[in-house]
Design an enzyme around this catalytic site. Structure first.
Site, short mmCIF file in Angstrom:
data_model
loop_
_atom_site.label_atom_id
_atom_site.label_comp_id
_atom_site.label_asym_id
_atom_site.label_seq_id
_atom_site.Cartn_x
_atom_site.Cartn_y
_atom_site.Cartn_z
N ARG A 240 0.85 -1.19 0.00
CA ARG A 240 0.00 0.00 0.00
C ARG A 240 0.89 1.24 0.00
O ARG A 240 1.89 1.30 0.71
CB ARG A 240 -0.93 0.03 1.22
CG ARG A 240 -2.03 -1.02 1.20
CD ARG A 240 -3.07 -0.73 0.12
NE ARG A 240 -4.20 -1.64 0.18
CZ ARG A 240 -4.32 -2.75 -0.54
NH1 ARG A 240 -3.33 -3.10 -1.37
NH2 ARG A 240 -5.41 -3.50 -0.47
N GLU A 269 -3.66 7.03 -5.48
CA GLU A 269 -3.54 6.35 -6.76
C GLU A 269 -4.64 6.82 -7.69
O GLU A 269 -5.82 6.71 -7.34
CB GLU A 269 -3.67 4.83 -6.58
CG GLU A 269 -2.50 4.22 -5.83
CD GLU A 269 -2.62 2.71 -5.68
OE1 GLU A 269 -3.73 2.16 -5.89
OE2 GLU A 269 -1.61 2.08 -5.34
N HIS A 288 -0.07 -0.20 -9.97
CA HIS A 288 -0.74 -1.19 -9.12
C HIS A 288 -1.14 -2.42 -9.94
O HIS A 288 -2.30 -2.86 -9.93
CB HIS A 288 -1.96 -0.58 -8.44
CG HIS A 288 -2.34 -1.29 -7.17
ND1 HIS A 288 -2.92 -0.65 -6.09
CD2 HIS A 288 -2.23 -2.60 -6.80
CE1 HIS A 288 -3.16 -1.52 -5.13
NE2 HIS A 288 -2.74 -2.72 -5.53
#
Length: 327
Positions: A240, A269, A288
């Site tokens: 994370r 993000e 990601h």
């Protein structure tokens, strides 16, 4: 617990009709509602079991639980490992389980690719002419590429992902040390246990962040921690973005304390346009996607079906989320 006494069990499935057919085939008592559009909480009053994921409307979820939540829900299974994308009220459901371990293999492959790319940057040594061939050949003698063998890998977090990374790193001849919340033996031959984060940072060449985000772990990698880093450390974050204080990270990169950072996650993000992490020469940034290799959706469905079979047989569910710990 014994097998539940029921005539039917209604499952909300957002993963498509093919997955819905697989779920329905598990037991004749199952009624499957396939719905890709409804937010994850919107049909809680209609179903007993909710299969869901962060993308199923949860980013726009209300801050407070909807009226009568959790409705008829007996169990929620998240098609993700972390539950930090969900509102806290999700955990008011009697049982919440997660997809722990489903993405461990693709993420571990991503990490090893990042370590190899850091050690052996082939793209910088590609040639397109005889002159470049000779130049790079001579350079290989003066500046040989580095081996992973003999280098020291640190793992912050040692769940399914950390363990999968460790096994690959050991196969490459790396020294591996892990730090986790529990002081219990790691149970992975060849992996040492660090006593503290400063100790871990001081001795490793690469540090992989593979732990959940909680109030305690937010910005665990900060200026104070990075002051202990072995010079030239390569930081890899596949967990994370909020685990890292990004301002402290940039300062450590600019000062040379960190040699490089491979970041598959950031906070937020995506990062806003113009953020320095996009263009920093010592940063490899991906959107990601470390989980997105192989048949991840099939593996996610397999995990849920295994859990569903356990539930119908009255067996305890695996990988339950601890509401107190937040993972």
């Amino acid at each position: 617990m014994g097998a539940p006494s029921l005539e039917r069990l209604v499952v909300l499935n957002p993963l498509g009709e093919a997955v819905g057919e697989r779920i329905a085939a598990v037991d004749p008592r199952l009624v499957v509602i396939n719905d890709r559009e409804a937010p994850g909480w919107a049909r809680a009053h209609e179903v007993d079991v909710l299969l869901t994921a962060p993308g199923h409307g949860w980013r726009q979820a209300p801050a407070q639980a909807p009226a009568a939540w959790p409705g008829t829900l007996r169990w929620v299974h998240t098609a993700s490992v972390g539950v930090d994308f969900f509102p806290p009220w999700l955990l008011q459901v009697p049982q919440v389980s997660c997809a722990r371990g489903v993405a461990a293999t693709p993420i571990a492959d991503y990490v090893l690719s990042a370590l190899l790319a850091h050690n052996q940057p082939w793209a910088e040594r590609r040639v397109n002419s005889p002159e470049a061939w000779r130049r790079e050949f001579e350079r290989a003698e003066a500046q040989p590429l580095r081996l992973l063998a003999g280098q020291h890998l640190g793992l912050l977090g040692f769940g399914a992902i950390g363990q999968a990374v460790a096994r690959r790193a050991l196969a490459f001849g790396m020294q591996v040390t892990a730090l986790r919340r529990s002081a219990a033996p790691l149970g992975e031959p060849g992996v040492a246990l660090a006593r503290s984060l400063p100790e871990l940072l001081a001795q490793v060449d690469h540090l992989v962040l593979a732990l959940p985000i909680t109030a305690e772990s937010r910005h665990v990698i900060n200026a104070e921690a990075l002051a202990h880093a072995r010079p030239g450390l390569h930081l890899v974050n596949i967990a994370r973005g909020a685990l890292v204080d990004q301002e402290a990270l940039l300062q450590a990169l600019d000062s040379g304390r960190l040699g490089a950072a491979t970041l598959d996650v950031t906070d937020p993000e995506p990062l806003p346009a113009g953020h320095p992490l996009y263009t920093h020469p010592r940063v490899r940034l991906t959107p990601h996607i470390s989980w997105a290799a192989g048949e991840v959706q099939a593996a996610t469905a397999d995990k849920f079906i295994t859990q569903l079979t356990r539930y119908l047989q009255g067996e305890p569910l695996a990988d339950l989320v601890d509401a107190q710990r937040g993972y």
